[in-house]
Design an enzyme around this catalytic site. Structure first.
Site, short mmCIF file in Angstrom:
data_model
loop_
_atom_site.label_atom_id
_atom_site.label_comp_id
_atom_site.label_asym_id
_atom_site.label_seq_id
_atom_site.Cartn_x
_atom_site.Cartn_y
_atom_site.Cartn_z
N GLU A 1 0.82 -1.21 0.00
CA GLU A 1 0.00 0.00 0.00
C GLU A 1 0.85 1.26 0.00
OE1 GLU A 1 -3.01 0.24 -0.65
OE2 GLU A 1 -3.73 -1.80 -0.38
N TYR B 1 -5.67 6.52 4.82
CA TYR B 1 -5.87 5.49 3.82
C TYR B 1 -5.12 4.20 4.17
CZ TYR B 1 -5.28 2.58 -0.20
OH TYR B 1 -5.23 1.47 -1.01
N ASP C 1 -9.27 4.65 -2.13
CA ASP C 1 -8.20 5.15 -2.98
C ASP C 1 -8.81 5.79 -4.23
OD1 ASP C 1 -9.02 3.05 -4.57
OD2 ASP C 1 -7.04 2.11 -4.73
N CYS D 1 -14.67 -0.01 -13.95
CA CYS D 1 -15.10 1.38 -13.81
C CYS D 1 -13.90 2.30 -14.05
CB CYS D 1 -15.70 1.60 -12.42
SG CYS D 1 -16.63 3.14 -12.24
#
Length: 355
Positions: A37, A120, A138, A190
């Site tokens: 991450e 996050y 994110d 998407c």
């Protein structure tokens, strides 16, 4: 609906466990989740994969990373950009090893107390590694949520509204898989342009699709033109095929990274651009200009090269002479690789011959 889609279509990534393993109670390694991450911030999955595997090979667990020399960590990170992340990565590993016995805290609150971990990353590690019901958001998730609910307020001001929606949707069961499913949906279906709405598990309830305008979302504030900063870089090569390098100060832009001598440019002010600013007297020859774009500004460096004799002393604090054949092992950020390649086009080819 989304989790069923994820079970069938999830991406295979080296830091993940499969949905089947997750449902059997096999959670992802917190060290792997945290490392990936941090690397993924402002960077693509494809770019991160080889770096992640390289780090694991060098430092298999957080205690190994904590004990590693910072110069080695910075060199391994070179090319990923946003170098403050690498410095914070090292500090965080040291904190986990020293203050937590090598075990990551298992809550958002505990994780946020570690160096370099914000909202996050703490949510992602808590959800994916510890199955906590944390809202992970994110850029991919922002896009999905903004389209699903047609959130018109522009980013970044709409982030809090988006996160509230994500929190509402995140289930108590399999929150980590839900977070990764949302990321995968944004990355593969998407997408920013030409989303594959016919394949989306949300296509029956997506408000943007219902209005036939998914590409309008997320709404972003108008971009400001990036300022252009000027400076010069000086590539000195001696008769033995060594190049003069030095280390930048730990704080600030590219802190702790390796560079060739440059003038005092910053994100806010220009540096000198001619040979009157050279680190020492030599027959400096112009080798061209390189352009490098940082997050908040564009940098244009005039590159100079000089051939100098062996044994040239440049001062006790002005760096060291490194064989050109060893450049790939140095903590050179991309901008400095561009500078050296401009002055010595074959430099990195020569370096890789010997590795």
């Amino acid at each position: 609906m989304l989790l069923a889609w994820y079970d069938r279509h999830h991406r295979e990534l080296p830091w993940r466990t499969s949905p089947a393993m997750a449902t059997q109670g096999k959670r992802a390694d917190p060290y792997h989740v945290w490392l990936s991450e941090v690397m993924l911030q402002q960077t693509t999955v494809q770019a991160v994969k080889p770096y992640f595997l390289k780090f694991l090979a060098a430092w298999p667990d957080v205690n190994d990373l904590a004990a590693a020399p910072v110069e080695d960590v910075m060199a391994a990170w070179a090319g990923l950009g946003y170098y403050a992340r690498a410095r914070n990565l090292k500090k965080c590993a040291e904190a986990v090893a020293k203050e937590h016995g090598g075990v990551f805290p298992d809550t958002e609150e505990g994780l946020k107390k570690l160096p370099g971990i914000g909202d996050y990353t703490s949510a992602a590690v808590a959800a994916i590694a510890f199955n906590r019901q944390a809202a992970v958001m994110d850029g991919n998730v922002e896009r999905v949520i903004s389209r699903l609910f047609t959130i018109d307020a522009p980013l970044p001001g709409s982030k809090s509204a988006m996160k509230a929606k994500v929190a509402e949707l995140t289930p108590a069961d399999r929150p980590g898989d839900f977070a990764q499913a949302m990321m995968d949906l944004g990355a593969t279906i998407c997408t920013p342009k030409r989303p594959a709405c016919a394949l989306c598990p949300f296509n029956g309830c997506c408000l943007a699709l219902a209005h036939d305008e998914p590409e309008r979302f997320p709404v972003k504030a108008a971009k400001k033109a990036k300022p252009v900063r000027l400076g010069a870089a000086f590539v000195a090569v001696n008769a033995s095929g060594e190049i003069l390098l030095r280390r930048r100060i730990e704080s600030g832009l590219l802190g702790g990274m390796t560079e060739v001598p440059t003038t005092a440019w910053t994100a806010r002010v220009d540096g000198g651009t001619d040979t009157s600013h050279a680190p020492f007297a030599a027959s400096w020859q112009a080798a061209g200009i390189i352009v490098h774009v940082f997050t908040h500004f564009e940098l244009r460096l005039t590159v100079y090269r000089a051939q100098v004799p062996d044994g040239l002393r440049t001062g006790p604090d002005d760096g060291w002479w490194e064989p050109v054949t060893n450049l790939d092992a140095q903590a050179l950020p991309t901008v400095m690789k561009k500078v050296i390649a401009q002055a010595i086009p074959s430099a990195f080819d020569e370096s890789r011959k010997f590795r």
